[in-house]
Each structure stands twice: as C-alpha cells, then as structure tokens.
Write a protein that holds these residues in place. Sequence first.
Motif, PDB file in Angstrom:
ATOM      1  N   ASN A  73       0.854  -1.199   0.000  1.00  0.00           N
ATOM      2  CA  ASN A  73       0.000   0.000   0.000  1.00  0.00           C
ATOM      3  C   ASN A  73       0.886   1.244   0.000  1.00  0.00           C
ATOM      4  OD1 ASN A  73      -2.322  -1.657   0.294  1.00  0.00           O
ATOM      5  ND2 ASN A  73      -1.855  -1.809   2.472  1.00  0.00           N
ATOM      6  N   PRO A  74       1.612   1.453  -1.086  1.00  0.00           N
ATOM      7  CA  PRO A  74       2.670   2.465  -1.077  1.00  0.00           C
ATOM      8  C   PRO A  74       2.152   3.880  -0.864  1.00  0.00           C
ATOM      9  CG  PRO A  74       2.175   1.789  -3.323  1.00  0.00           C
ATOM     10  CD  PRO A  74       1.426   0.858  -2.419  1.00  0.00           C
ATOM     11  N   ASP A  75       2.939   4.664  -0.145  1.00  0.00           N
ATOM     12  CA  ASP A  75       2.639   6.089  -0.029  1.00  0.00           C
ATOM     13  C   ASP A  75       3.698   6.847  -0.822  1.00  0.00           C
ATOM     14  OD1 ASP A  75       4.883   5.853   1.541  1.00  0.00           O
ATOM     15  OD2 ASP A  75       3.984   6.660   3.371  1.00  0.00           O
TER      16      ASP A  75
ATOM     17  N   ALA B 281       1.902  -3.743  -5.459  1.00  0.00           N
ATOM     18  CA  ALA B 281       0.645  -3.312  -6.099  1.00  0.00           C
ATOM     19  C   ALA B 281       0.631  -3.607  -7.594  1.00  0.00           C
ATOM     20  CB  ALA B 281       0.447  -1.819  -5.872  1.00  0.00           C
ATOM     21  N   THR B 282      -0.555  -3.975  -8.100  1.00  0.00           N
ATOM     22  CA  THR B 282      -0.676  -4.241  -9.535  1.00  0.00           C
ATOM     23  C   THR B 282      -0.789  -2.930 -10.319  1.00  0.00           C
ATOM     24  OG1 THR B 282      -3.001  -4.575  -9.062  1.00  0.00           O
ATOM     25  CG2 THR B 282      -1.703  -6.554  -9.453  1.00  0.00           C
TER      26      THR B 282
ATOM     27  N   ASN C 113      12.112   7.956 -14.162  1.00  0.00           N
ATOM     28  CA  ASN C 113      12.283   6.507 -14.032  1.00  0.00           C
ATOM     29  C   ASN C 113      11.037   5.800 -13.484  1.00  0.00           C
ATOM     30  OD1 ASN C 113      12.791   7.908 -11.655  1.00  0.00           O
ATOM     31  ND2 ASN C 113      14.311   6.462 -10.893  1.00  0.00           N
ATOM     32  N   TYR C 114       9.867   6.388 -13.748  1.00  0.00           N
ATOM     33  CA  TYR C 114       8.595   5.786 -13.343  1.00  0.00           C
ATOM     34  C   TYR C 114       8.474   4.344 -13.848  1.00  0.00           C
ATOM     35  CZ  TYR C 114       3.527   4.847 -13.653  1.00  0.00           C
ATOM     36  OH  TYR C 114       2.274   4.276 -13.584  1.00  0.00           O
ATOM     37  N   ASN C 115       8.961   4.114 -15.085  1.00  0.00           N
ATOM     38  CA  ASN C 115       8.813   2.773 -15.692  1.00  0.00           C
ATOM     39  C   ASN C 115       9.681   1.696 -15.041  1.00  0.00           C
ATOM     40  OD1 ASN C 115      11.244   3.596 -16.612  1.00  0.00           O
ATOM     41  ND2 ASN C 115      10.761   3.468 -18.803  1.00  0.00           N
ATOM     42  N   LYS C 116      10.485   2.094 -14.061  1.00  0.00           N
ATOM     43  CA  LYS C 116      11.287   1.100 -13.331  1.00  0.00           C
ATOM     44  C   LYS C 116      10.485   0.455 -12.191  1.00  0.00           C
ATOM     45  CE  LYS C 116      15.361   1.491 -15.284  1.00  0.00           C
ATOM     46  NZ  LYS C 116      16.093   0.370 -15.854  1.00  0.00           N
ATOM     47  N   ILE C 117       9.281   1.012 -11.932  1.00  0.00           N
ATOM     48  CA  ILE C 117       8.453   0.450 -10.855  1.00  0.00           C
ATOM     49  C   ILE C 117       7.727  -0.784 -11.392  1.00  0.00           C
ATOM     50  CG2 ILE C 117       6.609   0.910  -9.162  1.00  0.00           C
ATOM     51  CD1 ILE C 117       7.169   3.919  -9.542  1.00  0.00           C
ATOM     52  N   THR C 118       7.859  -1.903 -10.690  1.00  0.00           N
ATOM     53  CA  THR C 118       7.255  -3.144 -11.161  1.00  0.00           C
ATOM     54  C   THR C 118       6.749  -3.981  -9.987  1.00  0.00           C
ATOM     55  OG1 THR C 118       7.701  -5.219 -12.328  1.00  0.00           O
ATOM     56  CG2 THR C 118       9.560  -4.228 -11.188  1.00  0.00           C
ATOM     57  N   ASN C 119       5.768  -4.847 -10.284  1.00  0.00           N
ATOM     58  CA  ASN C 119       5.341  -5.791  -9.243  1.00  0.00           C
ATOM     59  C   ASN C 119       5.855  -7.196  -9.550  1.00  0.00           C
ATOM     60  OD1 ASN C 119       3.690  -6.347 -11.376  1.00  0.00           O
ATOM     61  ND2 ASN C 119       1.819  -6.524 -10.185  1.00  0.00           N
ATOM     62  N   VAL C 120       6.773  -7.265 -10.532  1.00  0.00           N
ATOM     63  CA  VAL C 120       7.374  -8.555 -10.891  1.00  0.00           C
ATOM     64  C   VAL C 120       8.813  -8.569 -10.379  1.00  0.00           C
ATOM     65  CG1 VAL C 120       7.981 -10.088 -12.802  1.00  0.00           C
ATOM     66  CG2 VAL C 120       5.966  -8.609 -12.985  1.00  0.00           C
ATOM     67  N   LEU C 121       9.136  -9.573  -9.595  1.00  0.00           N
ATOM     68  CA  LEU C 121      10.499  -9.638  -9.058  1.00  0.00           C
ATOM     69  C   LEU C 121      11.466 -10.089 -10.143  1.00  0.00           C
ATOM     70  CD1 LEU C 121       9.893 -11.251  -5.553  1.00  0.00           C
ATOM     71  CD2 LEU C 121      10.804  -8.970  -6.022  1.00  0.00           C
TER      72      LEU C 121
ATOM     73  N   ALA D 130     -12.606   3.700  -6.482  1.00  0.00           N
ATOM     74  CA  ALA D 130     -11.436   4.386  -5.914  1.00  0.00           C
ATOM     75  C   ALA D 130     -10.444   3.357  -5.377  1.00  0.00           C
ATOM     76  CB  ALA D 130     -11.889   5.314  -4.798  1.00  0.00           C
ATOM     77  N   ASP D 131      -9.169   3.755  -5.286  1.00  0.00           N
ATOM     78  CA  ASP D 131      -8.149   2.874  -4.707  1.00  0.00           C
ATOM     79  C   ASP D 131      -8.174   3.012  -3.192  1.00  0.00           C
ATOM     80  OD1 ASP D 131      -7.248   2.255  -7.272  1.00  0.00           O
ATOM     81  OD2 ASP D 131      -6.015   4.073  -7.304  1.00  0.00           O
ATOM     82  N   ILE D 132      -7.841   1.927  -2.511  1.00  0.00           N
ATOM     83  CA  ILE D 132      -7.944   1.919  -1.047  1.00  0.00           C
ATOM     84  C   ILE D 132      -7.044   2.967  -0.379  1.00  0.00           C
ATOM     85  CG2 ILE D 132      -6.250   0.046  -0.675  1.00  0.00           C
ATOM     86  CD1 ILE D 132      -8.413  -0.915   1.523  1.00  0.00           C
ATOM     87  N   GLY D 133      -5.921   3.273  -1.015  1.00  0.00           N
ATOM     88  CA  GLY D 133      -4.984   4.203  -0.372  1.00  0.00           C
ATOM     89  C   GLY D 133      -5.235   5.672  -0.699  1.00  0.00           C
ATOM     90  N   CYS D 134      -6.209   5.951  -1.577  1.00  0.00           N
ATOM     91  CA  CYS D 134      -6.329   7.328  -2.077  1.00  0.00           C
ATOM     92  C   CYS D 134      -6.840   8.307  -1.018  1.00  0.00           C
ATOM     93  CB  CYS D 134      -7.189   7.383  -3.345  1.00  0.00           C
ATOM     94  SG  CYS D 134      -8.942   7.197  -3.030  1.00  0.00           S
ATOM     95  N   CYS D 135      -7.404   7.790   0.059  1.00  0.00           N
ATOM     96  CA  CYS D 135      -7.926   8.694   1.098  1.00  0.00           C
ATOM     97  C   CYS D 135      -7.097   8.644   2.381  1.00  0.00           C
ATOM     98  CB  CYS D 135      -9.386   8.364   1.396  1.00  0.00           C
ATOM     99  SG  CYS D 135     -10.481   8.776   0.041  1.00  0.00           S
TER     100      CYS D 135
END
Length: 318
Positions: free
Chosen positions: A20-22, A49-50, A61-69, A228-233
């Motif tokens: 649940n990244p901030d 997160a997906t 470098n936004y495209n470096k964020i991944t949910n695949v190890l 809405a996403d769970i973390g947006c609030c």
Amino acid sequence: MNPIDLINKAKYILIATHENPDTDTLCCAIAIGSMLETQNTKYKIFNKATKINNKYKIFDNYNKITNVLPNFYDLTIFVDCASLSRVGVKLNMKTNIINIDHHESNDNFGLVNIVNSNAVSCGLVVYKFFIDNNININKNMAGALYLSIYDDSKAFSKYSCDDNIYDVINSLTKLGAKPNELSLNFLQNNKLSKYRLYAKILNSLKLHNEGKIASIHIKQKWLNQTQADIGCCDDIPYEILKINIVFVVLFIKELTNGDTKVSIRAKAGIDITTIGKFFGGGGHKSSVSIKFKDSSIKSIKKLVLNKFEELHIVYKQI
Ligand SMILES: [Mn+2]
C-alpha cells in the motif's frame, strides 16, 4: 560495512517499497533509482501493487516500478519499511540488505541500517545519505525528495518538523525541485473517485470518549461502488484531526483478503506507541498501523477503544 561499496559492487539492485505504497516510499525509491541510473547500475523498484498511481509518471524513471520480481538481484535496498515483512511478499533474503528508514519500530534488519526515527520523512534520511556520500542530486531526485518530505510531513505541519526541514527544502529547490510544477502535476491531480469515497468515509465518522477519539472506516463494497483505490484517502485522518475536540483518529479499513487494518493518528504530544506495540503493529509516536485477522469493523473498533480506555492514553496525556 560501507553502503556505497555495497552499491558499487552490486550487479543488479532491487529497491523494495512497502505494501500500500505512499508517496514517501515510492519517491525515496525513485530518488535512489535515479542515483543508480547515473552510474549505469541495473535496478528495479519493486512494489506489490498491480497498479501504481500514474501521477508518478512525472518522474523519469517511473517505468522502473514493477510488481514482478527480477530473476536475479544481489543487493536489496529497502526504503520506508520498518521490517522485512512490510514489502508484503517474500524477497530473496540471500542478498545483502541496506535498510533506509525513519520508523521508530524499525528492527534494523539490514546489513547496513541507515535509520533515523527523528526524521519526519524517509526522504530526509535519503537526502542526508546523498549529502554524506557526496552524491550529486539531479532534478529528478530533488523533485522526488521534495514530494516525499512534503507528503510525510503533511505539508510541513507535523510536530516532528524541525527547522532543518526548511534548509533541506531550500536546497532541493535550488537543485531543481519546482514546488509549483509539482503541486500542479501531483497535488492538484486527484481523481474524482477519491472524493466519492471521501464522502462515504466522512459519513462513517463517529465520536467516542466525549469526542477525544474519532473513528472512520472504509468498506470493501465502497471501493467497488466508487472505483477508488484503497490508499487514495489516506490523508483523511489528518483532516479529522483538525476538529478541535478530537485528539486521536482510528481509520479502519476492510482489506481484500478479509483482514482489517487500523491506522491510528494522534495530535502532537500524544504518544500512542504502546497501543501499536500491544496489538503487534508499528509506526511512529503519533501514527501507528495495526493489522487484524478479523473483518468485523465493529468488534475491532471496540477492542481498540477499550485498550485506549484501559491504558488511559487520551485522558492521561491531555
Ligand atoms: Mn514514511
């Protein structure tokens, strides 16, 4: 062990961010990733997160964020994670670990631990790490660190903000962070769905102990209804803390797996660490998060409120 030596000898680095990244965890990872890019080190930023909010696209470098190890990595840098489990998945623990964080509850799980629990944001710890090691801070890094500090300090309003924070912000703006551009692209760029969910959460507001404690919650079905996403609030407890009679806010969320998360936020000077510790949660003096293997908002609320009563936290400290 020198962290720079570990970074220089690594062939592939995984930067691990919390579940649940901030903004703090993601922007610290973006800043460190930028540093690795300038020295041509291969790396990925891992988050469970997906879907990551596309507001972060303003960073190179936004495209470096991944949910695949990745199949292979030989160094893991954790940012803004109080423990290994904060990532939410099992990582390859055979790698060397650098642990950069600012949580009081951090258990120093790294080979190298760069932890300062007095820092209001992990971004401040990363900034000092760059300065101490003569690392050049480019515009991308400066912007990311600015946002991580802005967000975790709740716009420089938290009690733990000291005057050093303004020196750091001043230096980041000189290094290329543009507060007005960042505010337009990032802070004033919320989805309408957030406000649909916000309304439902506000409607759930209840006051306890003569209003000293407030509670609000999110139900899973509201996420479906509002898209809405769970973390947006996650900023809403801070809004509730602005009510003059309220000193503590319980923010209770139904999670997808049937568990429930309670985020507790307190006004400056109220130490809620004992509550966090009692329920096996972690965090800071005035903000703790606890997970429960139970999906009943009502019973969990009662459990936590009873503990507050028993420990006299609010009454003793005001
Ligand atoms: Mn943080």
